[in-house]
Design an enzyme around this catalytic site. Structure first.
Site, PDB file in Angstrom:
ATOM      1  N   VAL A  60       0.823  -1.211   0.000  1.00  0.00           N
ATOM      2  CA  VAL A  60       0.000   0.000   0.000  1.00  0.00           C
ATOM      3  C   VAL A  60       0.857   1.262   0.000  1.00  0.00           C
ATOM      4  CG1 VAL A  60      -1.835   1.259   1.201  1.00  0.00           C
ATOM      5  CG2 VAL A  60      -1.802  -1.254   1.245  1.00  0.00           C
ATOM      6  N   HIS A 174       5.286   5.141   0.918  1.00  0.00           N
ATOM      7  CA  HIS A 174       4.933   3.744   1.174  1.00  0.00           C
ATOM      8  C   HIS A 174       4.426   3.604   2.609  1.00  0.00           C
ATOM      9  CE1 HIS A 174       5.406  -0.659   1.563  1.00  0.00           C
ATOM     10  NE2 HIS A 174       5.154  -0.628   0.265  1.00  0.00           N
ATOM     11  N   HIS A 175       3.381   2.780   2.776  1.00  0.00           N
ATOM     12  CA  HIS A 175       2.721   2.666   4.078  1.00  0.00           C
ATOM     13  C   HIS A 175       3.648   2.095   5.149  1.00  0.00           C
ATOM     14  CE1 HIS A 175      -0.613   2.919   6.705  1.00  0.00           C
ATOM     15  NE2 HIS A 175      -1.550   2.785   5.805  1.00  0.00           N
ATOM     16  N   SER A 176       4.735   1.435   4.756  1.00  0.00           N
ATOM     17  CA  SER A 176       5.658   0.886   5.744  1.00  0.00           C
ATOM     18  C   SER A 176       6.376   1.989   6.522  1.00  0.00           C
ATOM     19  CB  SER A 176       6.694  -0.014   5.061  1.00  0.00           C
ATOM     20  OG  SER A 176       7.447   0.718   4.109  1.00  0.00           O
ATOM     21  N   GLY A 178       4.928   4.469   7.911  1.00  0.00           N
ATOM     22  CA  GLY A 178       4.097   4.897   9.029  1.00  0.00           C
ATOM     23  C   GLY A 178       2.633   4.856   8.678  1.00  0.00           C
TER      24      GLY A 178
END
Length: 518
Positions: A60, A174-176, A178
């Protein structure tokens, strides 16, 4: 861009040789009045939740679209990024997979690779410019950021899309890195108020007066009785939510409906559209119905979805009693809630200016939010039903439980099992919904006044995602849709906006706003 499983270790060794680790300042406690020496930041492992967002079915990206009142000077933005956003370790670190786990590895950032300024036609009219930006984001959602660099970029488009927007900035993260709330707080910490260039934006806080009034209303025996009843409700609601979560993970699916995407929808590009309405209108309804802004946002969404679906299900004039709307349709939203006490804007600003630390990351729990859709003769019923749903969900530990389950699955069975569980739950529901609170006053991003904020994401296993983002006296509704499932997202966006007008008109006609003001 996925790492090669067979050559993972070799690739890791090669990348590590090419990386240029840098020293980063880390806040240290004072010892007998003397500050300890700064240490080099070690390679940290990614949190389990961050690793989850690298699974193919859960890859995501967050998109933040910012309308700007003046044209953007790329050199000014690049120069200021170095002193603000790039002070945060996540934005100057690679995510390196050594075959056993993924780690954050600090590296030199080549700013030219992260700030993209495409060539645009300066003679475009506003309608063409708006379509250009929409198509640009659509094509952006077809791509992923290469893992050889930190997973974020900023696109600057100097095109006039409205009377208030001379340019558009598009952050892709990128959702990684946060959760949405933390990332939005971090971005806002880079801004300042237009009327006070030294002041950070002001974010509204929850009013706790009602809880205090309830405590003062019930004293003695009644206070004990109400506390017992509240705990009993909390226990019962949590038990029911746990059962529904478990059932959804194994077999319980939403009713097949025109908003529910097919298998594999997470791999399709997204059409992202938005529409801005008056936040004052939402507050009028909120005050008249003794609700919250979130209640009204959910109510107008339920009304808008009902209007959209009625065109598909119905032909001719319909009423609440006479219609062809499916009975007892199950349509739920997956709400991802960050359980970490999020650092405020001030904490992030201090981190960038004074090298202090701020809590950050993905601590995510699920909430399954049922949507009530159907024909209602009274538009206010949509808000009443939304308020009842939200009030009940507030009185449950569902998010904490689902977070704990995800953590247990991650530790016992690994990232792939946790990804499969998350994907199954989301795929068995219809959509995603969120409401993010924005600044109370106009802000500037590196001196560039902003006209609106519109945040959403792509890569999730839903064909429809609806986000609300407030800014000063405006509320922007943002839709991220799979066009194969929802071919006319502009109509759906218009239906949600029109529903607010109908709800507001019903409030005015009923005189509720006058009663509330007395």
């Amino acid at each position: 861009m996925e790492s090669d499983e067979n050559g993972g270790r070799v690739g890791f060794r090669m990348r590590k040789q090419l990386l240029k680790p840098i020293e980063t300042k880390k806040a240290c406690k004072k010892n007998e009045g003397k500050e300890m020496e700064m240490v080099t930041r070690e390679e940290e492992p990614l949190s389990p939740a961050a690793q989850l967002f690298h699974e193919p079915s859960f890859n995501v990206y967050i998109i933040a679209i910012m309308g700007c009142k003046t044209r953007i000077c790329p050199q000014v933005v690049k120069a200021n990024l170095v002193h603000t956003l790039l002070k945060h370790p996540r934005f100057y670190s690679l995510q390196v997979d050594d075959g056993e786990m993924m780690r954050w590895v600090a590296t030199e950032v080549e700013i030219e690779k992260h700030v993209i300024v495409p060539e645009v036609d300066p003679n475009m009219d506003m309608k063409s410019a708006e379509e250009f930006v929409e198509d640009y984001v659509y094509h952006l959602s077809k791509t992923r950021i290469d893992k050889s660099q930190p997973l974020w970029d900023l696109h600057l488009l100097n095109v006039k899309t409205s009377s208030e927007s001379e340019a558009v900035g598009i952050f892709r993260i990128h959702h990684s890195l946060g959760d949405g709330t933390s990332l939005m707080s971090l971005l806002l910490a880079c801004t300042r108020q237009i009327n006070d260039p030294e002041a950070l934006p002001t974010i509204p806080v929850k009013n706790k007066n009602k809880k205090q009034q309830d405590k003062e209303r019930y004293r003695g025996f009644w206070n004990v009785l109400m506390t017992f009843w509240s705990l009993l409700q909390l226990f019962w609601n949590t038990a029911v939510d746990i059962f529904m979560f478990t059932a959804t993970a194994f077999f319980l699916k939403d009713t097949e409906n025109p908003l529910k995407g097919p298998a594999g929808v997470e791999f399709t590009p997204r059409r992202i559209v938005h529409r801005t309405v008056s936040l004052d209108d939402i507050k009028l309804v909120k005050n008249a119905m003794n609700a919250t802004i979130n209640d009204v946002a959910l109510g107008m969404t339920q009304a808008g979805l009902s209007r959209y679906l009625s065109r598909i299900y119905e032909k001719g004039q319909t009423t609440q009693k006479k219609n062809n709307f499916p009975k007892n349709i199950r349509l739920r939203s997956t709400l991802l809630m960050n359980l970490r006490p999020t650092a405020g804007i001030q904490a992030f600003a201090d981190m960038m200016e004074k090298d202090t630390e701020a809590k950050y990351g993905n601590w995510i729990g699920y909430v399954l939010l049922p949507f009530t859709v159907g024909i209602r003769d009274d538009p206010l019923d949509y808000v009443r039903e939304a308020k009842a749903t939200v009030d009940r969900k507030k009185h449950s530990f569902e998010a904490i439980f689902t977070f704990s389950i995800a953590e247990i699955v991650l530790k016992l069975f690994g990232t792939k099992a946790a990804s499969a569980l998350s994907h199954r739950i989301i795929a068995n529901t219809t959509m995603c919904f969120s409401n993010v609170v924005g600044p109370l006053e106009e802000i500037g991003y590196y001196g560039i006044p902003m006209s609106y904020l519109a945040a959403t994401s792509y890569g999730q296993p839903h064909a429809l995602m609806i986000n609300f983002q407030s800014y000063v006296n405006k509320m922007t509704t943002v839709l991220s849709v799979d066009e194969g499932t929802i071919p006319n997202p502009h109509q759906l966006c218009e239906d949600i906006a029109e529903s607010l007008k109908l709800i507001k008109d019903a409030v005015v006609a009923s005189g509720l706003h006058e009663c509330q003001g007395k």
